[in-house]
Design a protein around this motif. Structure first.
Motif, mmCIF file in Angstrom:
data_model
loop_
_atom_site.group_PDB
_atom_site.id
_atom_site.type_symbol
_atom_site.label_atom_id
_atom_site.label_comp_id
_atom_site.label_asym_id
_atom_site.label_seq_id
_atom_site.Cartn_x
_atom_site.Cartn_y
_atom_site.Cartn_z
ATOM 1 N N ILE A 16 0.855 -1.186 0.000
ATOM 2 C CA ILE A 16 0.000 0.000 0.000
ATOM 3 C C ILE A 16 0.892 1.238 0.000
ATOM 4 O O ILE A 16 1.622 1.487 0.961
ATOM 5 C CB ILE A 16 -0.924 0.009 1.232
ATOM 6 N N SER A 17 0.850 2.006 -1.065
ATOM 7 C CA SER A 17 1.800 3.116 -1.234
ATOM 8 C C SER A 17 1.644 4.183 -0.153
ATOM 9 O O SER A 17 2.623 4.830 0.241
ATOM 10 C CB SER A 17 1.639 3.745 -2.619
ATOM 11 N N GLU A 18 0.431 4.397 0.341
ATOM 12 C CA GLU A 18 0.200 5.439 1.345
ATOM 13 C C GLU A 18 0.721 5.068 2.734
ATOM 14 O O GLU A 18 0.937 5.942 3.582
ATOM 15 C CB GLU A 18 -1.305 5.748 1.469
ATOM 16 N N LEU A 19 0.920 3.782 2.989
ATOM 17 C CA LEU A 19 1.289 3.341 4.326
ATOM 18 C C LEU A 19 2.706 3.778 4.694
ATOM 19 O O LEU A 19 3.656 3.526 3.952
ATOM 20 C CB LEU A 19 1.183 1.819 4.435
ATOM 21 N N GLN A 20 2.839 4.419 5.843
ATOM 22 C CA GLN A 20 4.131 4.919 6.313
ATOM 23 C C GLN A 20 4.604 4.243 7.595
ATOM 24 O O GLN A 20 5.807 4.201 7.861
ATOM 25 C CB GLN A 20 4.057 6.434 6.553
ATOM 26 N N GLU A 21 3.679 3.721 8.386
ATOM 27 C CA GLU A 21 4.066 3.080 9.640
ATOM 28 C C GLU A 21 3.175 1.881 9.936
ATOM 29 O O GLU A 21 1.985 1.886 9.615
ATOM 30 C CB GLU A 21 3.984 4.074 10.821
ATOM 31 N N TYR A 22 3.780 0.886 10.572
ATOM 32 C CA TYR A 22 3.082 -0.324 10.986
ATOM 33 C C TYR A 22 3.514 -0.631 12.410
ATOM 34 O O TYR A 22 4.712 -0.780 12.686
ATOM 35 C CB TYR A 22 3.451 -1.473 10.038
ATOM 36 N N ILE A 23 2.548 -0.708 13.325
ATOM 37 C CA ILE A 23 2.824 -0.891 14.737
ATOM 38 C C ILE A 23 2.218 -2.207 15.216
ATOM 39 O O ILE A 23 1.028 -2.452 15.010
ATOM 40 C CB ILE A 23 2.240 0.261 15.585
ATOM 41 N N LEU A 24 3.031 -3.050 15.857
ATOM 42 C CA LEU A 24 2.583 -4.314 16.419
ATOM 43 C C LEU A 24 2.669 -4.229 17.940
ATOM 44 O O LEU A 24 3.722 -3.903 18.495
ATOM 45 C CB LEU A 24 3.452 -5.463 15.912
ATOM 46 N N ILE A 25 1.572 -4.548 18.614
ATOM 47 C CA ILE A 25 1.485 -4.374 20.062
ATOM 48 C C ILE A 25 1.201 -5.720 20.721
ATOM 49 O O ILE A 25 0.180 -6.360 20.434
ATOM 50 C CB ILE A 25 0.396 -3.354 20.424
ATOM 51 N N ARG A 46 11.984 -0.309 15.277
ATOM 52 C CA ARG A 46 12.330 0.132 16.609
ATOM 53 C C ARG A 46 11.432 -0.600 17.589
ATOM 54 O O ARG A 46 10.228 -0.758 17.343
ATOM 55 C CB ARG A 46 12.137 1.642 16.766
ATOM 56 N N GLU A 47 12.008 -1.053 18.703
ATOM 57 C CA GLU A 47 11.263 -1.817 19.696
ATOM 58 C C GLU A 47 11.177 -1.052 21.015
ATOM 59 O O GLU A 47 12.112 -0.345 21.410
ATOM 60 C CB GLU A 47 11.922 -3.180 19.928
ATOM 61 N N TYR A 48 10.053 -1.229 21.707
ATOM 62 C CA TYR A 48 9.809 -0.603 23.003
ATOM 63 C C TYR A 48 9.420 -1.702 23.990
ATOM 64 O O TYR A 48 8.563 -2.535 23.682
ATOM 65 C CB TYR A 48 8.670 0.401 22.923
ATOM 66 N N GLU A 49 10.019 -1.685 25.179
ATOM 67 C CA GLU A 49 9.752 -2.747 26.143
ATOM 68 C C GLU A 49 9.595 -2.234 27.572
ATOM 69 O O GLU A 49 9.724 -3.009 28.527
ATOM 70 C CB GLU A 49 10.860 -3.805 26.088
ATOM 71 N N ALA A 50 9.309 -0.947 27.747
ATOM 72 C CA ALA A 50 9.143 -0.382 29.079
ATOM 73 C C ALA A 50 7.976 0.590 29.086
ATOM 74 O O ALA A 50 7.797 1.378 28.152
ATOM 75 C CB ALA A 50 10.418 0.326 29.525
ATOM 76 N N LEU A 51 7.186 0.541 30.151
ATOM 77 C CA LEU A 51 6.036 1.429 30.259
ATOM 78 C C LEU A 51 6.451 2.898 30.330
ATOM 79 O O LEU A 51 5.656 3.784 29.999
ATOM 80 C CB LEU A 51 5.215 1.072 31.500
ATOM 81 N N GLU A 52 7.682 3.164 30.735
ATOM 82 C CA GLU A 52 8.152 4.541 30.873
ATOM 83 C C GLU A 52 8.552 5.161 29.538
ATOM 84 O O GLU A 52 8.784 6.369 29.465
ATOM 85 C CB GLU A 52 9.348 4.597 31.834
ATOM 86 N N GLU A 53 8.612 4.368 28.487
ATOM 87 C CA GLU A 53 9.039 4.883 27.185
ATOM 88 C C GLU A 53 7.901 5.611 26.473
ATOM 89 O O GLU A 53 6.727 5.522 26.860
ATOM 90 C CB GLU A 53 9.545 3.740 26.303
ATOM 91 N N THR A 54 8.257 6.291 25.399
ATOM 92 C CA THR A 54 7.300 7.023 24.579
ATOM 93 C C THR A 54 7.380 6.530 23.141
ATOM 94 O O THR A 54 8.473 6.437 22.573
ATOM 95 C CB THR A 54 7.580 8.533 24.613
ATOM 96 N N LEU A 55 6.246 6.193 22.572
ATOM 97 C CA LEU A 55 6.167 5.762 21.175
ATOM 98 C C LEU A 55 6.061 6.990 20.283
ATOM 99 O O LEU A 55 5.099 7.758 20.381
ATOM 100 C CB LEU A 55 4.946 4.857 20.981
ATOM 101 N N SER A 56 7.049 7.193 19.444
ATOM 102 C CA SER A 56 7.071 8.345 18.538
ATOM 103 C C SER A 56 6.515 7.942 17.184
ATOM 104 O O SER A 56 7.146 7.173 16.446
ATOM 105 C CB SER A 56 8.501 8.873 18.380
#
Length: 203
Positions: free
Chosen positions: A140-149, A170-180
């Motif tokens: 899909i050409s419009e797609l810029q980000e894909y997030i798996l939770i 990029r991976e996140y594994e702590a509740l204190e982090e921020t998803l950009s």
């Protein structure tokens, strides 16, 4: 003549070797009690959601709706169908964000132009979501980000497309982090995504 009862019986569809046209699928899916994906001729029942799954998707939707209020984006959750023409697929992402107006396919219940897609992983779908499904989404050409939770642990995988059409992880594994979220120029607290989610409930 096909009836809605066919598609409502998951066992029948899982074992059914018949190939359906995309138009047949649309007729059946509109009448079905449960949601189904369409994968190049096959109708696949979608797994039922858990409390954690529902909570995470709801948290994301609520935070994005508030953060994006008044801007050019639209946020959809769960029940909006996505058409992927290159692979002859219809699916229902957990969360879809559009930039601008929806581009519809065959009516006003199916869209084609997501900017960002989020999927809440389950045991039965996580390999598919990370692998083959991501291949479909990348077309899909419009797609810029894909997030798996992950719904069982604090873990988020973020795939972002750069100017060279490369997908960076990029991976996140702590509740204190921020998803950009680069495509939205927006940040979400990981703790807000997992609010009221109890990991120890899963065995």
């Amino acid at each position: 003549m096909m009836t809605a009862t066919i598609i409502e019986q998951k066992e029948t569809l899982i074992g059914d070797k018949k190939n359906y046209t995309s138009d047949e699928y649309l007729v059946l899916d509109e009448k079905a009690e449960y949601k189904h994906e369409y994968r190049n001729g096959k109708i696949i029942p979608m797994a039922g959601g858990t409390i954690n799954h529902n909570q995470i998707a709801g948290n994301i939707y609520a935070n994005l709706k508030f953060a994006l209020k008044g801007l050019k984006y639209r946020v959809f959750i769960g029940d909006v169908r996505l058409w992927i023409p290159r692979y002859n697929q219809y699916t229902y992402p957990d969360v879809i964000i559009l930039s601008g107006e929806p581009i519809y396919h065959k009516g006003n219940t199916t869209i084609t132009n997501p900017l960002l897609i989020m999927e809440v992983l389950s045991q039965s779908t996580q390999d598919y979501d990370r692998g083959t499904k991501f291949t479909y989404y990348r077309s899909i050409s419009e797609l810029q980000e894909y997030i798996l939770i992950d719904q069982y642990n604090c873990k988020i995988e973020q795939f972002s497309k750069n100017n060279h059409r490369q997908w960076l992880l990029r991976e996140y594994e702590a509740l204190e982090e921020t998803l950009s979220l680069e495509s939205l120029n927006l940040q979400l607290n990981i703790a807000d995504i997992y609010e009221q989610v109890t990991f120890e409930d899963h065995q």
